[in-house]
Structure formats: structure tokens, C-alpha cells
Design a protein around this motif. Structure first.
Motif, mmCIF file in Angstrom:
data_model
loop_
_atom_site.group_PDB
_atom_site.id
_atom_site.type_symbol
_atom_site.label_atom_id
_atom_site.label_comp_id
_atom_site.label_asym_id
_atom_site.label_seq_id
_atom_site.Cartn_x
_atom_site.Cartn_y
_atom_site.Cartn_z
ATOM 1 N N TRP A 10 0.822 -1.211 0.000
ATOM 2 C CA TRP A 10 0.000 0.000 0.000
ATOM 3 C C TRP A 10 0.851 1.254 0.000
ATOM 4 O O TRP A 10 1.908 1.298 0.624
ATOM 5 C CB TRP A 10 -0.892 0.026 1.249
ATOM 6 N N SER A 15 -4.137 5.598 -0.544
ATOM 7 C CA SER A 15 -4.938 5.938 -1.722
ATOM 8 C C SER A 15 -4.807 4.927 -2.860
ATOM 9 O O SER A 15 -5.615 4.939 -3.793
ATOM 10 C CB SER A 15 -4.546 7.321 -2.238
ATOM 11 N N ALA A 16 -3.808 4.082 -2.797
ATOM 12 C CA ALA A 16 -3.568 3.115 -3.869
ATOM 13 C C ALA A 16 -2.668 2.008 -3.346
ATOM 14 O O ALA A 16 -2.102 2.115 -2.254
ATOM 15 C CB ALA A 16 -2.906 3.811 -5.058
ATOM 16 N N VAL A 128 -0.209 -0.372 -10.558
ATOM 17 C CA VAL A 128 -0.703 0.511 -9.503
ATOM 18 C C VAL A 128 -2.228 0.537 -9.620
ATOM 19 O O VAL A 128 -2.773 0.828 -10.684
ATOM 20 C CB VAL A 128 -0.158 1.949 -9.642
ATOM 21 N N LYS A 130 -5.362 2.473 -8.120
ATOM 22 C CA LYS A 130 -5.835 3.600 -7.324
ATOM 23 C C LYS A 130 -7.235 3.284 -6.825
ATOM 24 O O LYS A 130 -8.085 2.827 -7.593
ATOM 25 C CB LYS A 130 -5.830 4.884 -8.151
ATOM 26 N N ASP A 180 4.935 6.680 -10.802
ATOM 27 C CA ASP A 180 4.101 6.934 -11.976
ATOM 28 C C ASP A 180 4.660 6.265 -13.243
ATOM 29 O O ASP A 180 4.193 6.520 -14.345
ATOM 30 C CB ASP A 180 3.917 8.433 -12.200
#
Length: 186
Positions: A10, A15-16, A128, A130, A180
């Protein structure tokens, strides 16, 4: 389609999460768009060699021993390349590959693995998810032969660290990539 999650971690803010997963993708065209171009080129260069390899194996006096010895001498990554090449060859010429596989001992089991349930390309991905949109994970890495292992998020920085096996599967390097996506640092 079933995804198999091999690791999950996590983000510190919740948040993701990131995960390493394996999923089966049925068609080569879809796989080719996911994996690195050099990996796809290797598989595409091996696929035409599968037919003569199976023809030779069927003519060997001890078919099982000869084929098993060859496969046992390969690394894990090489076996994965050949498995993908076999799947691609079957998609390109199913009748020919089916006939050749059925000529081998345990050929029906091998054929079932290629075209049956769970047949397809086993793609390892680092993703990832979200929580705001969990149905659309961002795929950071995808490979048929080089999974990202033991992926973890930095508690202080927006980066992911993971282990990357070399081609032999004997050695691993620690790689770090931005959360990212983008290039990894070794």
C-alpha cells in the motif's frame, strides 16, 4: 480470466496499492503491445523454430528423454520464452502444431496446456491500483519472462523498489522506478 497476485504493498496514504500479478492473455497481438519490443522479437524469432524442433523430437529413438533433456538444460527465462513461442506457433498454425504435439509421448497433455483452460500467454505485470478507480490499474512493467519480484513502495519517496532476475534466473538486481512509471535505476 484470472489474475494471480504475487505481492501487494500500500501507498503510505492508503490511496492506492501496487501489486505484482500474473494474468493469462489469449492473443499474441494483445501481448505484443504489453511487453518490451526486444522480448517480443525474441519470441517471434523462436516460434518458427518450434515446428522443426517438434519434428526432430518425434523422430528421436527416445522421444521423451531427448526432449526432456533439452528442456531441463534451459534456464527458467529460456523455458518461458519457449513456452510463449509454442503458444505463438500454435496460434499461427494450430493444425500443424497439434499434429506434431500429438506425435510425442504425453502429447495430449502438452496440447491441452497450449489450447485448454489456462492456455495463453502468462504475462507478469507490476501495476498501480488507485482506490478512486480500481477497475483501471496502471501497468508499469509487463513481461513474459522477467517478473518484478517483491515490489515495495518507499515510505518516504514516490518510488517502487523490486527485484529483477537476470536471464539465467540465478542473479537478481534491485531496481527502483518512479511510482508513476518510467525508467528504472539499478
Amino acid at each position: 480470466q484470472t489474475d494471480v497476485f504475487t505481492s501487494v504493498d500500500w501507498l503510505p496514504d492508503g490511496s492506492a496499492f501496487i501489486c505484482s500479478r500474473e494474468r493469462v492473455v489469449g492473443r499474441w497481438e494483445e501481448v505484443r503491445a504489453l511487453i518490451p519490443a526486444d522480448e517480443a522479437a525474441k519470441i517471434e524469432s523462436l516460434a518458427p523454430a518450434l515446428q522443426p524442433l517438434l519434428e526432430a523430437a518425434a523422430r528421436m529413438p527416445d522421444k521423451v528423454k531427448s526432449l526432456e533433456e533439452m528442456l531441463n538444460s534451459m534456464s527458467g527465462a529460456q523455458l518461458k520464452l519457449w513456452a510463449a513461442a509454442c503458444q505463438l506457433a500454435w496460434q499461427q498454425s494450430p493444425a500443424v502444431i497439434e499434429k506434431l504435439l500429438l506425435a510425442l509421448p504425453e502429447g495430449e497433455a502438452k496440447l491441452k496446456a497450449v489450447k485448454g483452460e489456462g492456455g495463453g500467454f502468462h504475462v507478469a505485470e507490476l501495476c498501480v491500483f488507485k482506490l478512486a478507480d480500481p477497475a483501471k490499474p496502471k501497468v508499469l512493467l509487463a513481461s513474459l519472462t522477467q517478473p518484478a519480484l517483491v515490489a515495495r513502495i518507499s515510505p518516504k519517496h514516490p518510488v517502487i523498489a523490486y527485484l529483477h532476475l537476470d536471464g539465467s534466473g540465478d542473479n537478481a538486481s534491485l531496481e527502483v522506478m518512479p511510482l508513476d512509471g518510467g525508467g528504472s535505476l539499478v
